[in-house]
Motif scaffolding. Structure first.
Motif, PDB file in Angstrom:
ATOM      1  N   ARG A 173       1.442   8.413 -11.003  1.00 15.48           N
ATOM      2  CA  ARG A 173       0.638   7.197 -11.162  1.00 15.48           C
ATOM      3  C   ARG A 173       0.834   6.652 -12.568  1.00 15.48           C
ATOM      4  O   ARG A 173       0.981   7.409 -13.511  1.00 15.48           O
ATOM      5  CB  ARG A 173      -0.854   7.493 -10.919  1.00 15.48           C
ATOM      6  CG  ARG A 173      -1.190   7.848  -9.485  1.00 15.48           C
ATOM      7  CD  ARG A 173      -2.700   7.968  -9.282  1.00 15.48           C
ATOM      8  NE  ARG A 173      -3.286   9.053 -10.049  1.00 15.48           N
ATOM      9  CZ  ARG A 173      -4.013   8.893 -11.143  1.00 15.48           C
ATOM     10  NH1 ARG A 173      -4.245   7.681 -11.635  1.00 15.48           N
ATOM     11  NH2 ARG A 173      -4.497   9.938 -11.774  1.00 15.48           N
ATOM     12  N   SER A 225       0.836  -1.194   0.000  1.00 19.00           N
ATOM     13  CA  SER A 225       0.000   0.000   0.000  1.00 19.00           C
ATOM     14  C   SER A 225       0.875   1.250   0.000  1.00 19.00           C
ATOM     15  O   SER A 225       2.057   1.199   0.392  1.00 19.00           O
ATOM     16  CB  SER A 225      -0.894   0.015   1.238  1.00 19.00           C
ATOM     17  OG  SER A 225      -0.109   0.237   2.409  1.00 19.00           O
ATOM     18  N   PRO A 226       0.332   2.399  -0.416  1.00 16.24           N
ATOM     19  CA  PRO A 226       1.115   3.637  -0.359  1.00 16.24           C
ATOM     20  C   PRO A 226       1.642   3.938   1.041  1.00 16.24           C
ATOM     21  O   PRO A 226       2.773   4.406   1.203  1.00 16.24           O
ATOM     22  CB  PRO A 226       0.117   4.705  -0.813  1.00 16.24           C
ATOM     23  CG  PRO A 226      -0.829   3.977  -1.696  1.00 16.24           C
ATOM     24  CD  PRO A 226      -0.971   2.615  -1.071  1.00 16.24           C
ATOM     25  N   LEU A 232       2.098   5.991  -5.062  1.00 17.76           N
ATOM     26  CA  LEU A 232       0.773   5.875  -5.680  1.00 17.76           C
ATOM     27  C   LEU A 232       0.830   5.288  -7.086  1.00 17.76           C
ATOM     28  O   LEU A 232      -0.169   5.337  -7.811  1.00 17.76           O
ATOM     29  CB  LEU A 232       0.096   7.250  -5.746  1.00 17.76           C
ATOM     30  CG  LEU A 232      -0.168   7.965  -4.427  1.00 17.76           C
ATOM     31  CD1 LEU A 232      -0.821   9.314  -4.683  1.00 17.76           C
ATOM     32  CD2 LEU A 232      -1.056   7.128  -3.513  1.00 17.76           C
ATOM     33  N   GLN A 287      -9.213   5.863  -6.778  1.00 16.52           N
ATOM     34  CA  GLN A 287      -8.674   5.555  -5.445  1.00 16.52           C
ATOM     35  C   GLN A 287      -8.136   6.806  -4.760  1.00 16.52           C
ATOM     36  O   GLN A 287      -8.295   6.971  -3.542  1.00 16.52           O
ATOM     37  CB  GLN A 287      -7.563   4.505  -5.571  1.00 16.52           C
ATOM     38  CG  GLN A 287      -8.053   3.100  -5.835  1.00 16.52           C
ATOM     39  CD  GLN A 287      -6.911   2.134  -6.057  1.00 16.52           C
ATOM     40  OE1 GLN A 287      -6.190   2.225  -7.048  1.00 16.52           O
ATOM     41  NE2 GLN A 287      -6.741   1.195  -5.128  1.00 16.52           N
ATOM     42  N   VAL A 288      -7.500   7.676  -5.521  1.00 17.98           N
ATOM     43  CA  VAL A 288      -6.977   8.924  -4.955  1.00 17.98           C
ATOM     44  C   VAL A 288      -8.120   9.754  -4.388  1.00 17.98           C
ATOM     45  O   VAL A 288      -8.056  10.231  -3.240  1.00 17.98           O
ATOM     46  CB  VAL A 288      -6.209   9.726  -6.023  1.00 17.98           C
ATOM     47  CG1 VAL A 288      -5.845  11.115  -5.486  1.00 17.98           C
ATOM     48  CG2 VAL A 288      -4.952   8.997  -6.458  1.00 17.98           C
ATOM     49  N   TYR A 338      -9.710   8.353  -1.238  1.00 15.08           N
ATOM     50  CA  TYR A 338      -8.899   8.648  -0.057  1.00 15.08           C
ATOM     51  C   TYR A 338      -9.101  10.094   0.389  1.00 15.08           C
ATOM     52  O   TYR A 338      -9.256  10.369   1.597  1.00 15.08           O
ATOM     53  CB  TYR A 338      -7.413   8.398  -0.348  1.00 15.08           C
ATOM     54  CG  TYR A 338      -6.548   8.626   0.876  1.00 15.08           C
ATOM     55  CD1 TYR A 338      -6.253   7.578   1.741  1.00 15.08           C
ATOM     56  CD2 TYR A 338      -6.079   9.899   1.210  1.00 15.08           C
ATOM     57  CE1 TYR A 338      -5.507   7.786   2.888  1.00 15.08           C
ATOM     58  CE2 TYR A 338      -5.326  10.118   2.353  1.00 15.08           C
ATOM     59  CZ  TYR A 338      -5.052   9.062   3.188  1.00 15.08           C
ATOM     60  OH  TYR A 338      -4.321   9.291   4.349  1.00 15.08           O
ATOM     61  N   ASP A 344       0.551   2.504  -8.467  1.00 13.49           N
ATOM     62  CA  ASP A 344      -0.449   1.510  -8.869  1.00 13.49           C
ATOM     63  C   ASP A 344      -1.882   1.974  -8.641  1.00 13.49           C
ATOM     64  O   ASP A 344      -2.825   1.242  -8.991  1.00 13.49           O
ATOM     65  CB  ASP A 344      -0.228   0.196  -8.103  1.00 13.49           C
ATOM     66  CG  ASP A 344       1.069  -0.490  -8.495  1.00 13.49           C
ATOM     67  OD1 ASP A 344       1.404  -0.475  -9.691  1.00 13.49           O
ATOM     68  OD2 ASP A 344       1.760  -1.028  -7.600  1.00 13.49           O
ATOM     69  N   TRP A 345      -2.064   3.143  -8.058  1.00 13.32           N
ATOM     70  CA  TRP A 345      -3.410   3.621  -7.750  1.00 13.32           C
ATOM     71  C   TRP A 345      -4.092   4.217  -8.973  1.00 13.32           C
ATOM     72  O   TRP A 345      -3.448   4.743  -9.877  1.00 13.32           O
ATOM     73  CB  TRP A 345      -3.346   4.668  -6.633  1.00 13.32           C
ATOM     74  CG  TRP A 345      -3.527   4.071  -5.267  1.00 13.32           C
ATOM     75  CD1 TRP A 345      -3.224   2.800  -4.892  1.00 13.32           C
ATOM     76  CD2 TRP A 345      -4.049   4.725  -4.114  1.00 13.32           C
ATOM     77  NE1 TRP A 345      -3.515   2.628  -3.552  1.00 13.32           N
ATOM     78  CE2 TRP A 345      -4.023   3.789  -3.058  1.00 13.32           C
ATOM     79  CE3 TRP A 345      -4.511   6.011  -3.862  1.00 13.32           C
ATOM     80  CZ2 TRP A 345      -4.464   4.110  -1.770  1.00 13.32           C
ATOM     81  CZ3 TRP A 345      -4.952   6.329  -2.578  1.00 13.32           C
ATOM     82  CH2 TRP A 345      -4.937   5.381  -1.546  1.00 13.32           C
ATOM     83  N   SER A 346      -5.418   4.168  -8.965  1.00 11.88           N
ATOM     84  CA  SER A 346      -6.226   4.816  -9.995  1.00 11.88           C
ATOM     85  C   SER A 346      -6.638   6.206  -9.518  1.00 11.88           C
ATOM     86  O   SER A 346      -6.520   6.541  -8.327  1.00 11.88           O
ATOM     87  CB  SER A 346      -7.480   3.988 -10.271  1.00 11.88           C
ATOM     88  OG  SER A 346      -8.314   3.972  -9.118  1.00 11.88           O
ATOM     89  N   GLU A 356      -3.092  13.939  -6.054  1.00  8.82           N
ATOM     90  CA  GLU A 356      -2.192  12.890  -5.580  1.00  8.82           C
ATOM     91  C   GLU A 356      -1.298  13.395  -4.447  1.00  8.82           C
ATOM     92  O   GLU A 356      -1.064  12.691  -3.456  1.00  8.82           O
ATOM     93  CB  GLU A 356      -1.317  12.373  -6.729  1.00  8.82           C
ATOM     94  CG  GLU A 356      -2.053  11.580  -7.788  1.00  8.82           C
ATOM     95  CD  GLU A 356      -2.787  12.454  -8.791  1.00  8.82           C
ATOM     96  OE1 GLU A 356      -3.574  11.899  -9.573  1.00  8.82           O
ATOM     97  OE2 GLU A 356      -2.568  13.693  -8.783  1.00  8.82           O
TER      98      GLU A 356
END
Length: 244
Positions: free
Chosen positions: A143, A18-19, A170, A177-178, A181, A172-174, A42
């Protein structure tokens, strides 16, 4: 063992983490480390994460002198919410800006790709070099799905120009997802994001995007081809990455 080998091992170790786990690892392994923040979505998410791990963590930002008012507003909100954060604002060299503008005009970047790259270099790349001097590593909000250029980036890479580690928690995050969060953690963000500005840079070089356009389509849109300012490419023009 070389720095490249260490970084390759770290990238393998952190794959799928995870980040927050990546940030905790980075803060634990590098004493001289700083987050680079433009205060986009981000970056503010990372600021919230990093502040929960190390409230007095170091962050630097590049003030080009051509930022939107909304960007300064979110900087102020971030400083208020995270008062222990060690924020360093970097500015371009005044003489370099004055010489560039007096020679080529205030909006030189619209005239040619060469001029735009010169402006990015003076206002961003040189200050980044100063901001990263003496660091062992720096953290970004990159990303993979932002641009085709970033598809091969890893969680940990070697910044070849500076010979330090570059951490991309980040990667691998979309986009979704950002934003999940940000909303779940009540993170302050740039109001321009609510006006269809997914990627925010200097005011003259950023526009809102239309439905169906790429997330980076609003950056240097008049060029139609270049989506990087130079912060994440090497001195010979290649994208900064661990291998190749």
């Amino acid at each position: 063992m070389t720095l490249q080998t260490d970084i390759d091992n770290a990238a393998a170790q952190l794959k799928g983490k995870s980040p927050q786990e990546v940030l905790a690892w980075a803060l634990g392994n590098y004493e001289k480390i700083s987050l680079a923040s433009s205060f986009g979505a981000e970056d503010v998410a990372l600021i919230d994460m990093i502040a929960k791990i190390k409230p007095d963590a170091h962050v630097f930002s590049l003030d080009t002198g051509r930022l939107n008012g909304e960007t300064y507003e979110v900087i102020a909100k971030v400083q208020q919410k995270y008062p222990q954060l060690q924020l360093r604002i970097m500015f371009p060299q005044a003489e370099a800006v004055e010489q560039m503008v007096s020679t080529k005009g205030i909006n030189l970047f619209y005239d040619s790709v060469e001029n735009r790259k010169q402006c990015c270099y003076v206002r961003k790349v040189e200050p980044l070099g100063l901001a990263t001097q003496g660091l062992d590593a720096w953290i970004t909000g990159l990303r993979r799905d932002q641009t085709a250029n970033r598809l091969t980036m890893e969680t940990v890479e070697l910044d070849g120009d500076r010979q330090i580690a570059k951490i991309n928690p980040l990667i691998d995050w979309s986009n979704e997802q950002v934003w999940e969060y940000i909303h779940q953690n009540d993170v302050p963000y740039n109001a321009l994001h609510d006006q269809n500005f997914p990627s925010i840079g200097c005011a003259p070089c950023t526009r809102a995007i239309q439905a169906g356009e790429d997330l980076r389509a609003g950056r240097w849109w008049w060029e139609m081809s270049n989506q990087e300012c130079g912060l994440h490419v090497t001195s010979d023009g290649r994208l900064v990455r661990a291998k190749g």
